[in-house]
Design an enzyme around this catalytic site. Structure first.
Site, PDB file in Angstrom:
ATOM      1  N   LEU A   1       0.856  -1.178   0.000  1.00 29.85           N
ATOM      2  CA  LEU A   1       0.000   0.000   0.000  1.00 29.85           C
ATOM      3  C   LEU A   1       0.899   1.236   0.000  1.00 29.85           C
ATOM      4  O   LEU A   1       1.684   1.440   0.919  1.00 29.85           O
ATOM      5  CB  LEU A   1      -0.904   0.007   1.236  1.00 29.85           C
ATOM      6  CG  LEU A   1      -1.843  -1.197   1.379  1.00 29.85           C
ATOM      7  CD1 LEU A   1      -2.636  -1.096   2.667  1.00 29.85           C
ATOM      8  CD2 LEU A   1      -2.780  -1.289   0.192  1.00 29.85           C
ATOM      9  N   SER A   2       0.803   2.037  -1.054  1.00 32.12           N
ATOM     10  CA  SER A   2       1.633   3.223  -1.186  1.00 32.12           C
ATOM     11  C   SER A   2       0.737   4.409  -1.487  1.00 32.12           C
ATOM     12  O   SER A   2      -0.081   4.365  -2.406  1.00 32.12           O
ATOM     13  CB  SER A   2       2.667   3.029  -2.306  1.00 32.12           C
ATOM     14  OG  SER A   2       3.412   4.207  -2.478  1.00 32.12           O
ATOM     15  N   ASP A   3       0.891   5.494  -0.688  1.00 30.65           N
ATOM     16  CA  ASP A   3       0.022   6.642  -0.891  1.00 30.65           C
ATOM     17  C   ASP A   3       0.539   7.578  -1.973  1.00 30.65           C
ATOM     18  O   ASP A   3      -0.212   8.355  -2.520  1.00 30.65           O
ATOM     19  CB  ASP A   3      -0.144   7.410   0.424  1.00 30.65           C
ATOM     20  CG  ASP A   3       1.199   7.862   0.992  1.00 30.65           C
ATOM     21  OD1 ASP A   3       2.212   7.331   0.530  1.00 30.65           O
ATOM     22  OD2 ASP A   3       1.208   8.732   1.873  1.00 30.65           O
ATOM     23  N   LYS A   4       1.828   7.537  -2.264  1.00 28.74           N
ATOM     24  CA  LYS A   4       2.391   8.419  -3.281  1.00 28.74           C
ATOM     25  C   LYS A   4       3.752   7.883  -3.692  1.00 28.74           C
ATOM     26  O   LYS A   4       4.315   7.021  -3.029  1.00 28.74           O
ATOM     27  CB  LYS A   4       2.527   9.848  -2.747  1.00 28.74           C
ATOM     28  CG  LYS A   4       3.375   9.929  -1.479  1.00 28.74           C
ATOM     29  CD  LYS A   4       3.426  11.334  -0.938  1.00 28.74           C
ATOM     30  CE  LYS A   4       4.252  11.395   0.337  1.00 28.74           C
ATOM     31  NZ  LYS A   4       4.331  12.741   0.886  1.00 28.74           N
TER      32      LYS A   4
ATOM     33  N   THR B   1       6.980   7.829  -1.355  1.00 22.32           N
ATOM     34  CA  THR B   1       7.254   6.759  -0.401  1.00 22.32           C
ATOM     35  C   THR B   1       8.374   5.849  -0.903  1.00 22.32           C
ATOM     36  O   THR B   1       9.059   5.205  -0.120  1.00 22.32           O
ATOM     37  CB  THR B   1       5.970   5.934  -0.180  1.00 22.32           C
ATOM     38  OG1 THR B   1       4.901   6.825   0.143  1.00 22.32           O
ATOM     39  CG2 THR B   1       6.155   4.948   0.971  1.00 22.32           C
TER      40      THR B   1
END
Length: 541
Positions: A425-428, A431
């Protein structure tokens, strides 16, 4: 160097547009917060921590923190509870209890000894891992900070002895020992930079700014007569909110998160700050967000439980069939076996009571066939996990030479889960990047210096080289003009790529020979080794 630092420290950064948003609002713009009702009962006497000992309601928690799962009183019951949550351990516990009675076909110690060994080994592993957590807590609680002792004098004191209301001086690159209210900093405008990577994972620095009324407290001697009262919210896990008022010199000033420095964050790019302890120990926001260490079980252990269920079902099936056969034999043919004295039958061989014989034989069969469930499997897995954790701790390839930090397996229960990534899970994209600057080139008086290529340039050159190798230009049908253009490009880039290959190889060798200054990879013979004095623009250099 010291003069430059003083000049930089006195820059009013709030005059710049970027920092102007951090200026606290005046009382004309915003009045004090309404501090009333439940959830807003905390009172902090600034620079007067002894007043909190006079009233029971103001005796807040100490600054001692603990992340262990057990203590001296809870270790035995909690650890036994965890151990007998395992299906196999629970089965062998029941078997060990039944082996004490005369129904057991063998000696009771043959069932008790393996169970004690397995459970004792697992409990010893838990105790060792919790002891390591305890030693880490001791190291954190034994850190020292500068605390105002009185009469404008500061002295060193361990974190665990800090009290609510203490005035603390935190130096550059030090962690904040508790949740602090920012009074002043080395900058004239009261600005300081905070790294909150331990709280939210963000590597970019946050800017905090104190109130104008506390800017004057910039030296140790200024705290000789300082006093004030903070009325604020009770401890809560919200990292980005804070509601409170500061009462100082007969005036009331509203407080917001811009004046709060949270525990486990670090002071950066600021020589020092002064702050008042507001929340301590487990009342701090970082500890409010922490949870007790759960009992972690790996997928292999859960799979083993299902295997044990299957084996127990098979064991029960075999025991029931065997017991039914014994009951049928007792009912039908036991009377014909004269050597068993049917005229004086025992309870187990009484033809008139086959149900009792079936129950007794069922219990005996469960004990007799109990070795179908392998208790040694758990022993082997526990030993393997302990040794794996030891190898992880001593793995040189997992050692970070820059920070001097080795790998540390705080628990060995999940060793087999390492590397089994199921979801990312990566928000942007930030990261996945390395937030690090590297000095490679510079321009002085219009002249470019620096011959080393950056990683982006080298990667682009390699990609272009691979693309040209994949394209068979001579076999492509094209016009005469396009043929000449591609031929010219191929002849031009072939030598260039040979040069790039040489540069790449030399860079990799030179990279290993660098002196070790982090972020400095600059190389140019025109400037280095005092050759800059021979440059035509040596004054500018």
């Amino acid at each position: 160097m010291a003069r430059r630092h003083r000049i930089r420290s006195r820059i009013r950064k709030s005059h710049f547009y970027t920092f102007r948003c951090l200026r606290p609002k005046t009382l004309d713009d915003q009045g004090p917060h309404v501090i009333n009702g439940p959830g807003y009962t905390r009172i902090v006497h600034c620079n007067q921590p002894h007043l909190h000992l006079l009233t029971k309601l103001l005796r807040y928690r100490s600054n001692y923190v603990s992340t262990t799962r057990y203590n001296m009183l809870t270790f035995l019951p909690k650890c036994l509870y965890e151990q007998f949550h395992r299906v196999a351990n629970f089965y062998f516990l029941v078997a060990a209890i039944l082996s004490v009675f005369p129904l057991s076909p063998f000696n009771k110690w043959s069932m008790i000894a393996p169970l004690v060994f397995v459970v004792g080994l697992s409990m010893g592993k838990e105790a060792l891992e919790d002891w390591r957590r305890f030693m880490q807590d001791v190291g954190v609680n034994s850190r020292k900070s500068s605390v105002h002792k009185g009469n404008g004098e500061f002295g060193r004191r361990t974190w665990k002895k800090l009290r609510v209301g203490d005035v603390v001086r935190v130096e550059k690159d030090e962690f904040f020992p508790a949740d602090l209210f920012l009074l002043s900093s080395s900058y004239e405008d009261g600005i300081c930079y905070v790294e909150t990577m331990n709280l939210d994972g963000e590597t970019n620095l946050k800017v905090k700014r104190c109130l104008d009324v506390t800017l004057a407290f910039e030296k140790d001697e200024s705290f000789q007569s300082f006093s004030g009262t903070i009325k604020c919210e009770d401890p809560n896990p919200n990292l980005y909110t804070f509601v409170g008022n500061l009462e100082c010199d007969g005036q009331v000033y509203p407080l917001d998160p811009n004046q709060i420095l949270l525990r486990d964050s670090k002071l950066r790019n600021t020589s020092y700050i002064y702050g008042v302890v507001v929340f301590t120990g487990h009342d701090t926001k970082v500890m409010q967000n922490s949870t007790k260490s759960p009992s972690k079980r790996s997928s292999i252990e859960k799979t083993m439980d299902y295997i044990i269920y299957t084996l127990f079902g098979l064991l029960l099936f075999v025991s029931v069939i065997s017991s039914l056969g014994f009951a049928v034999m007792t009912k039908l043919v036991m009377a014909d076996w004269w050597y068993l004295r049917p005229d004086r039958p025992e309870s187990l061989t009484n033809p008139r009571n086959p149900l009792y014989a079936w129950v007794v034989h069922l219990i005996t069969a469960l004990l007799l066939y109990g070795y179908l469930i392998p208790i040694s499997l758990y022993v082997s897995i526990e030993l393997v996990k302990v040794l794996q954790a030891t190898f992880i701790n001593h793995d040189l390839q997992m050692y970070d030479s820059e920070s001097g930090t080795p790998a540390e397996a705080r628990t060995s229960n999940l060793n087999e889960e390492l590397g089994q990534v199921d979801t990312i899970l990566s928000d942007k994209t930030g990261t996945l990047t390395c937030n690090q600057m590297d000095f490679l080139k510079c321009s002085i008086a219009g002249t470019s210096y620096g011959v080393r290529a950056s990683e982006v340039e080298l990667a682009a050159a390699k990609q272009m080289e691979m693309d040209l190798e994949d394209d068979d230009i001579t076999n492509l049908p094209m016009s005469k003009g396009r043929t000449q253009r591609y031929t010219k490009l191929a002849s031009k880039t072939s030598s260039d790529f040979e040069l790039e290959t040489v540069i790449t190889a030399s860079d990799e060798k030179d990279q290993k020979k660098t002196s070790g200054i982090k972020g400095f990879s600059f190389e140019d013979k025109r400037l280095m080794d005092d050759n800059w004095v021979n440059e035509p623009n040596s004054d500018d250099v």
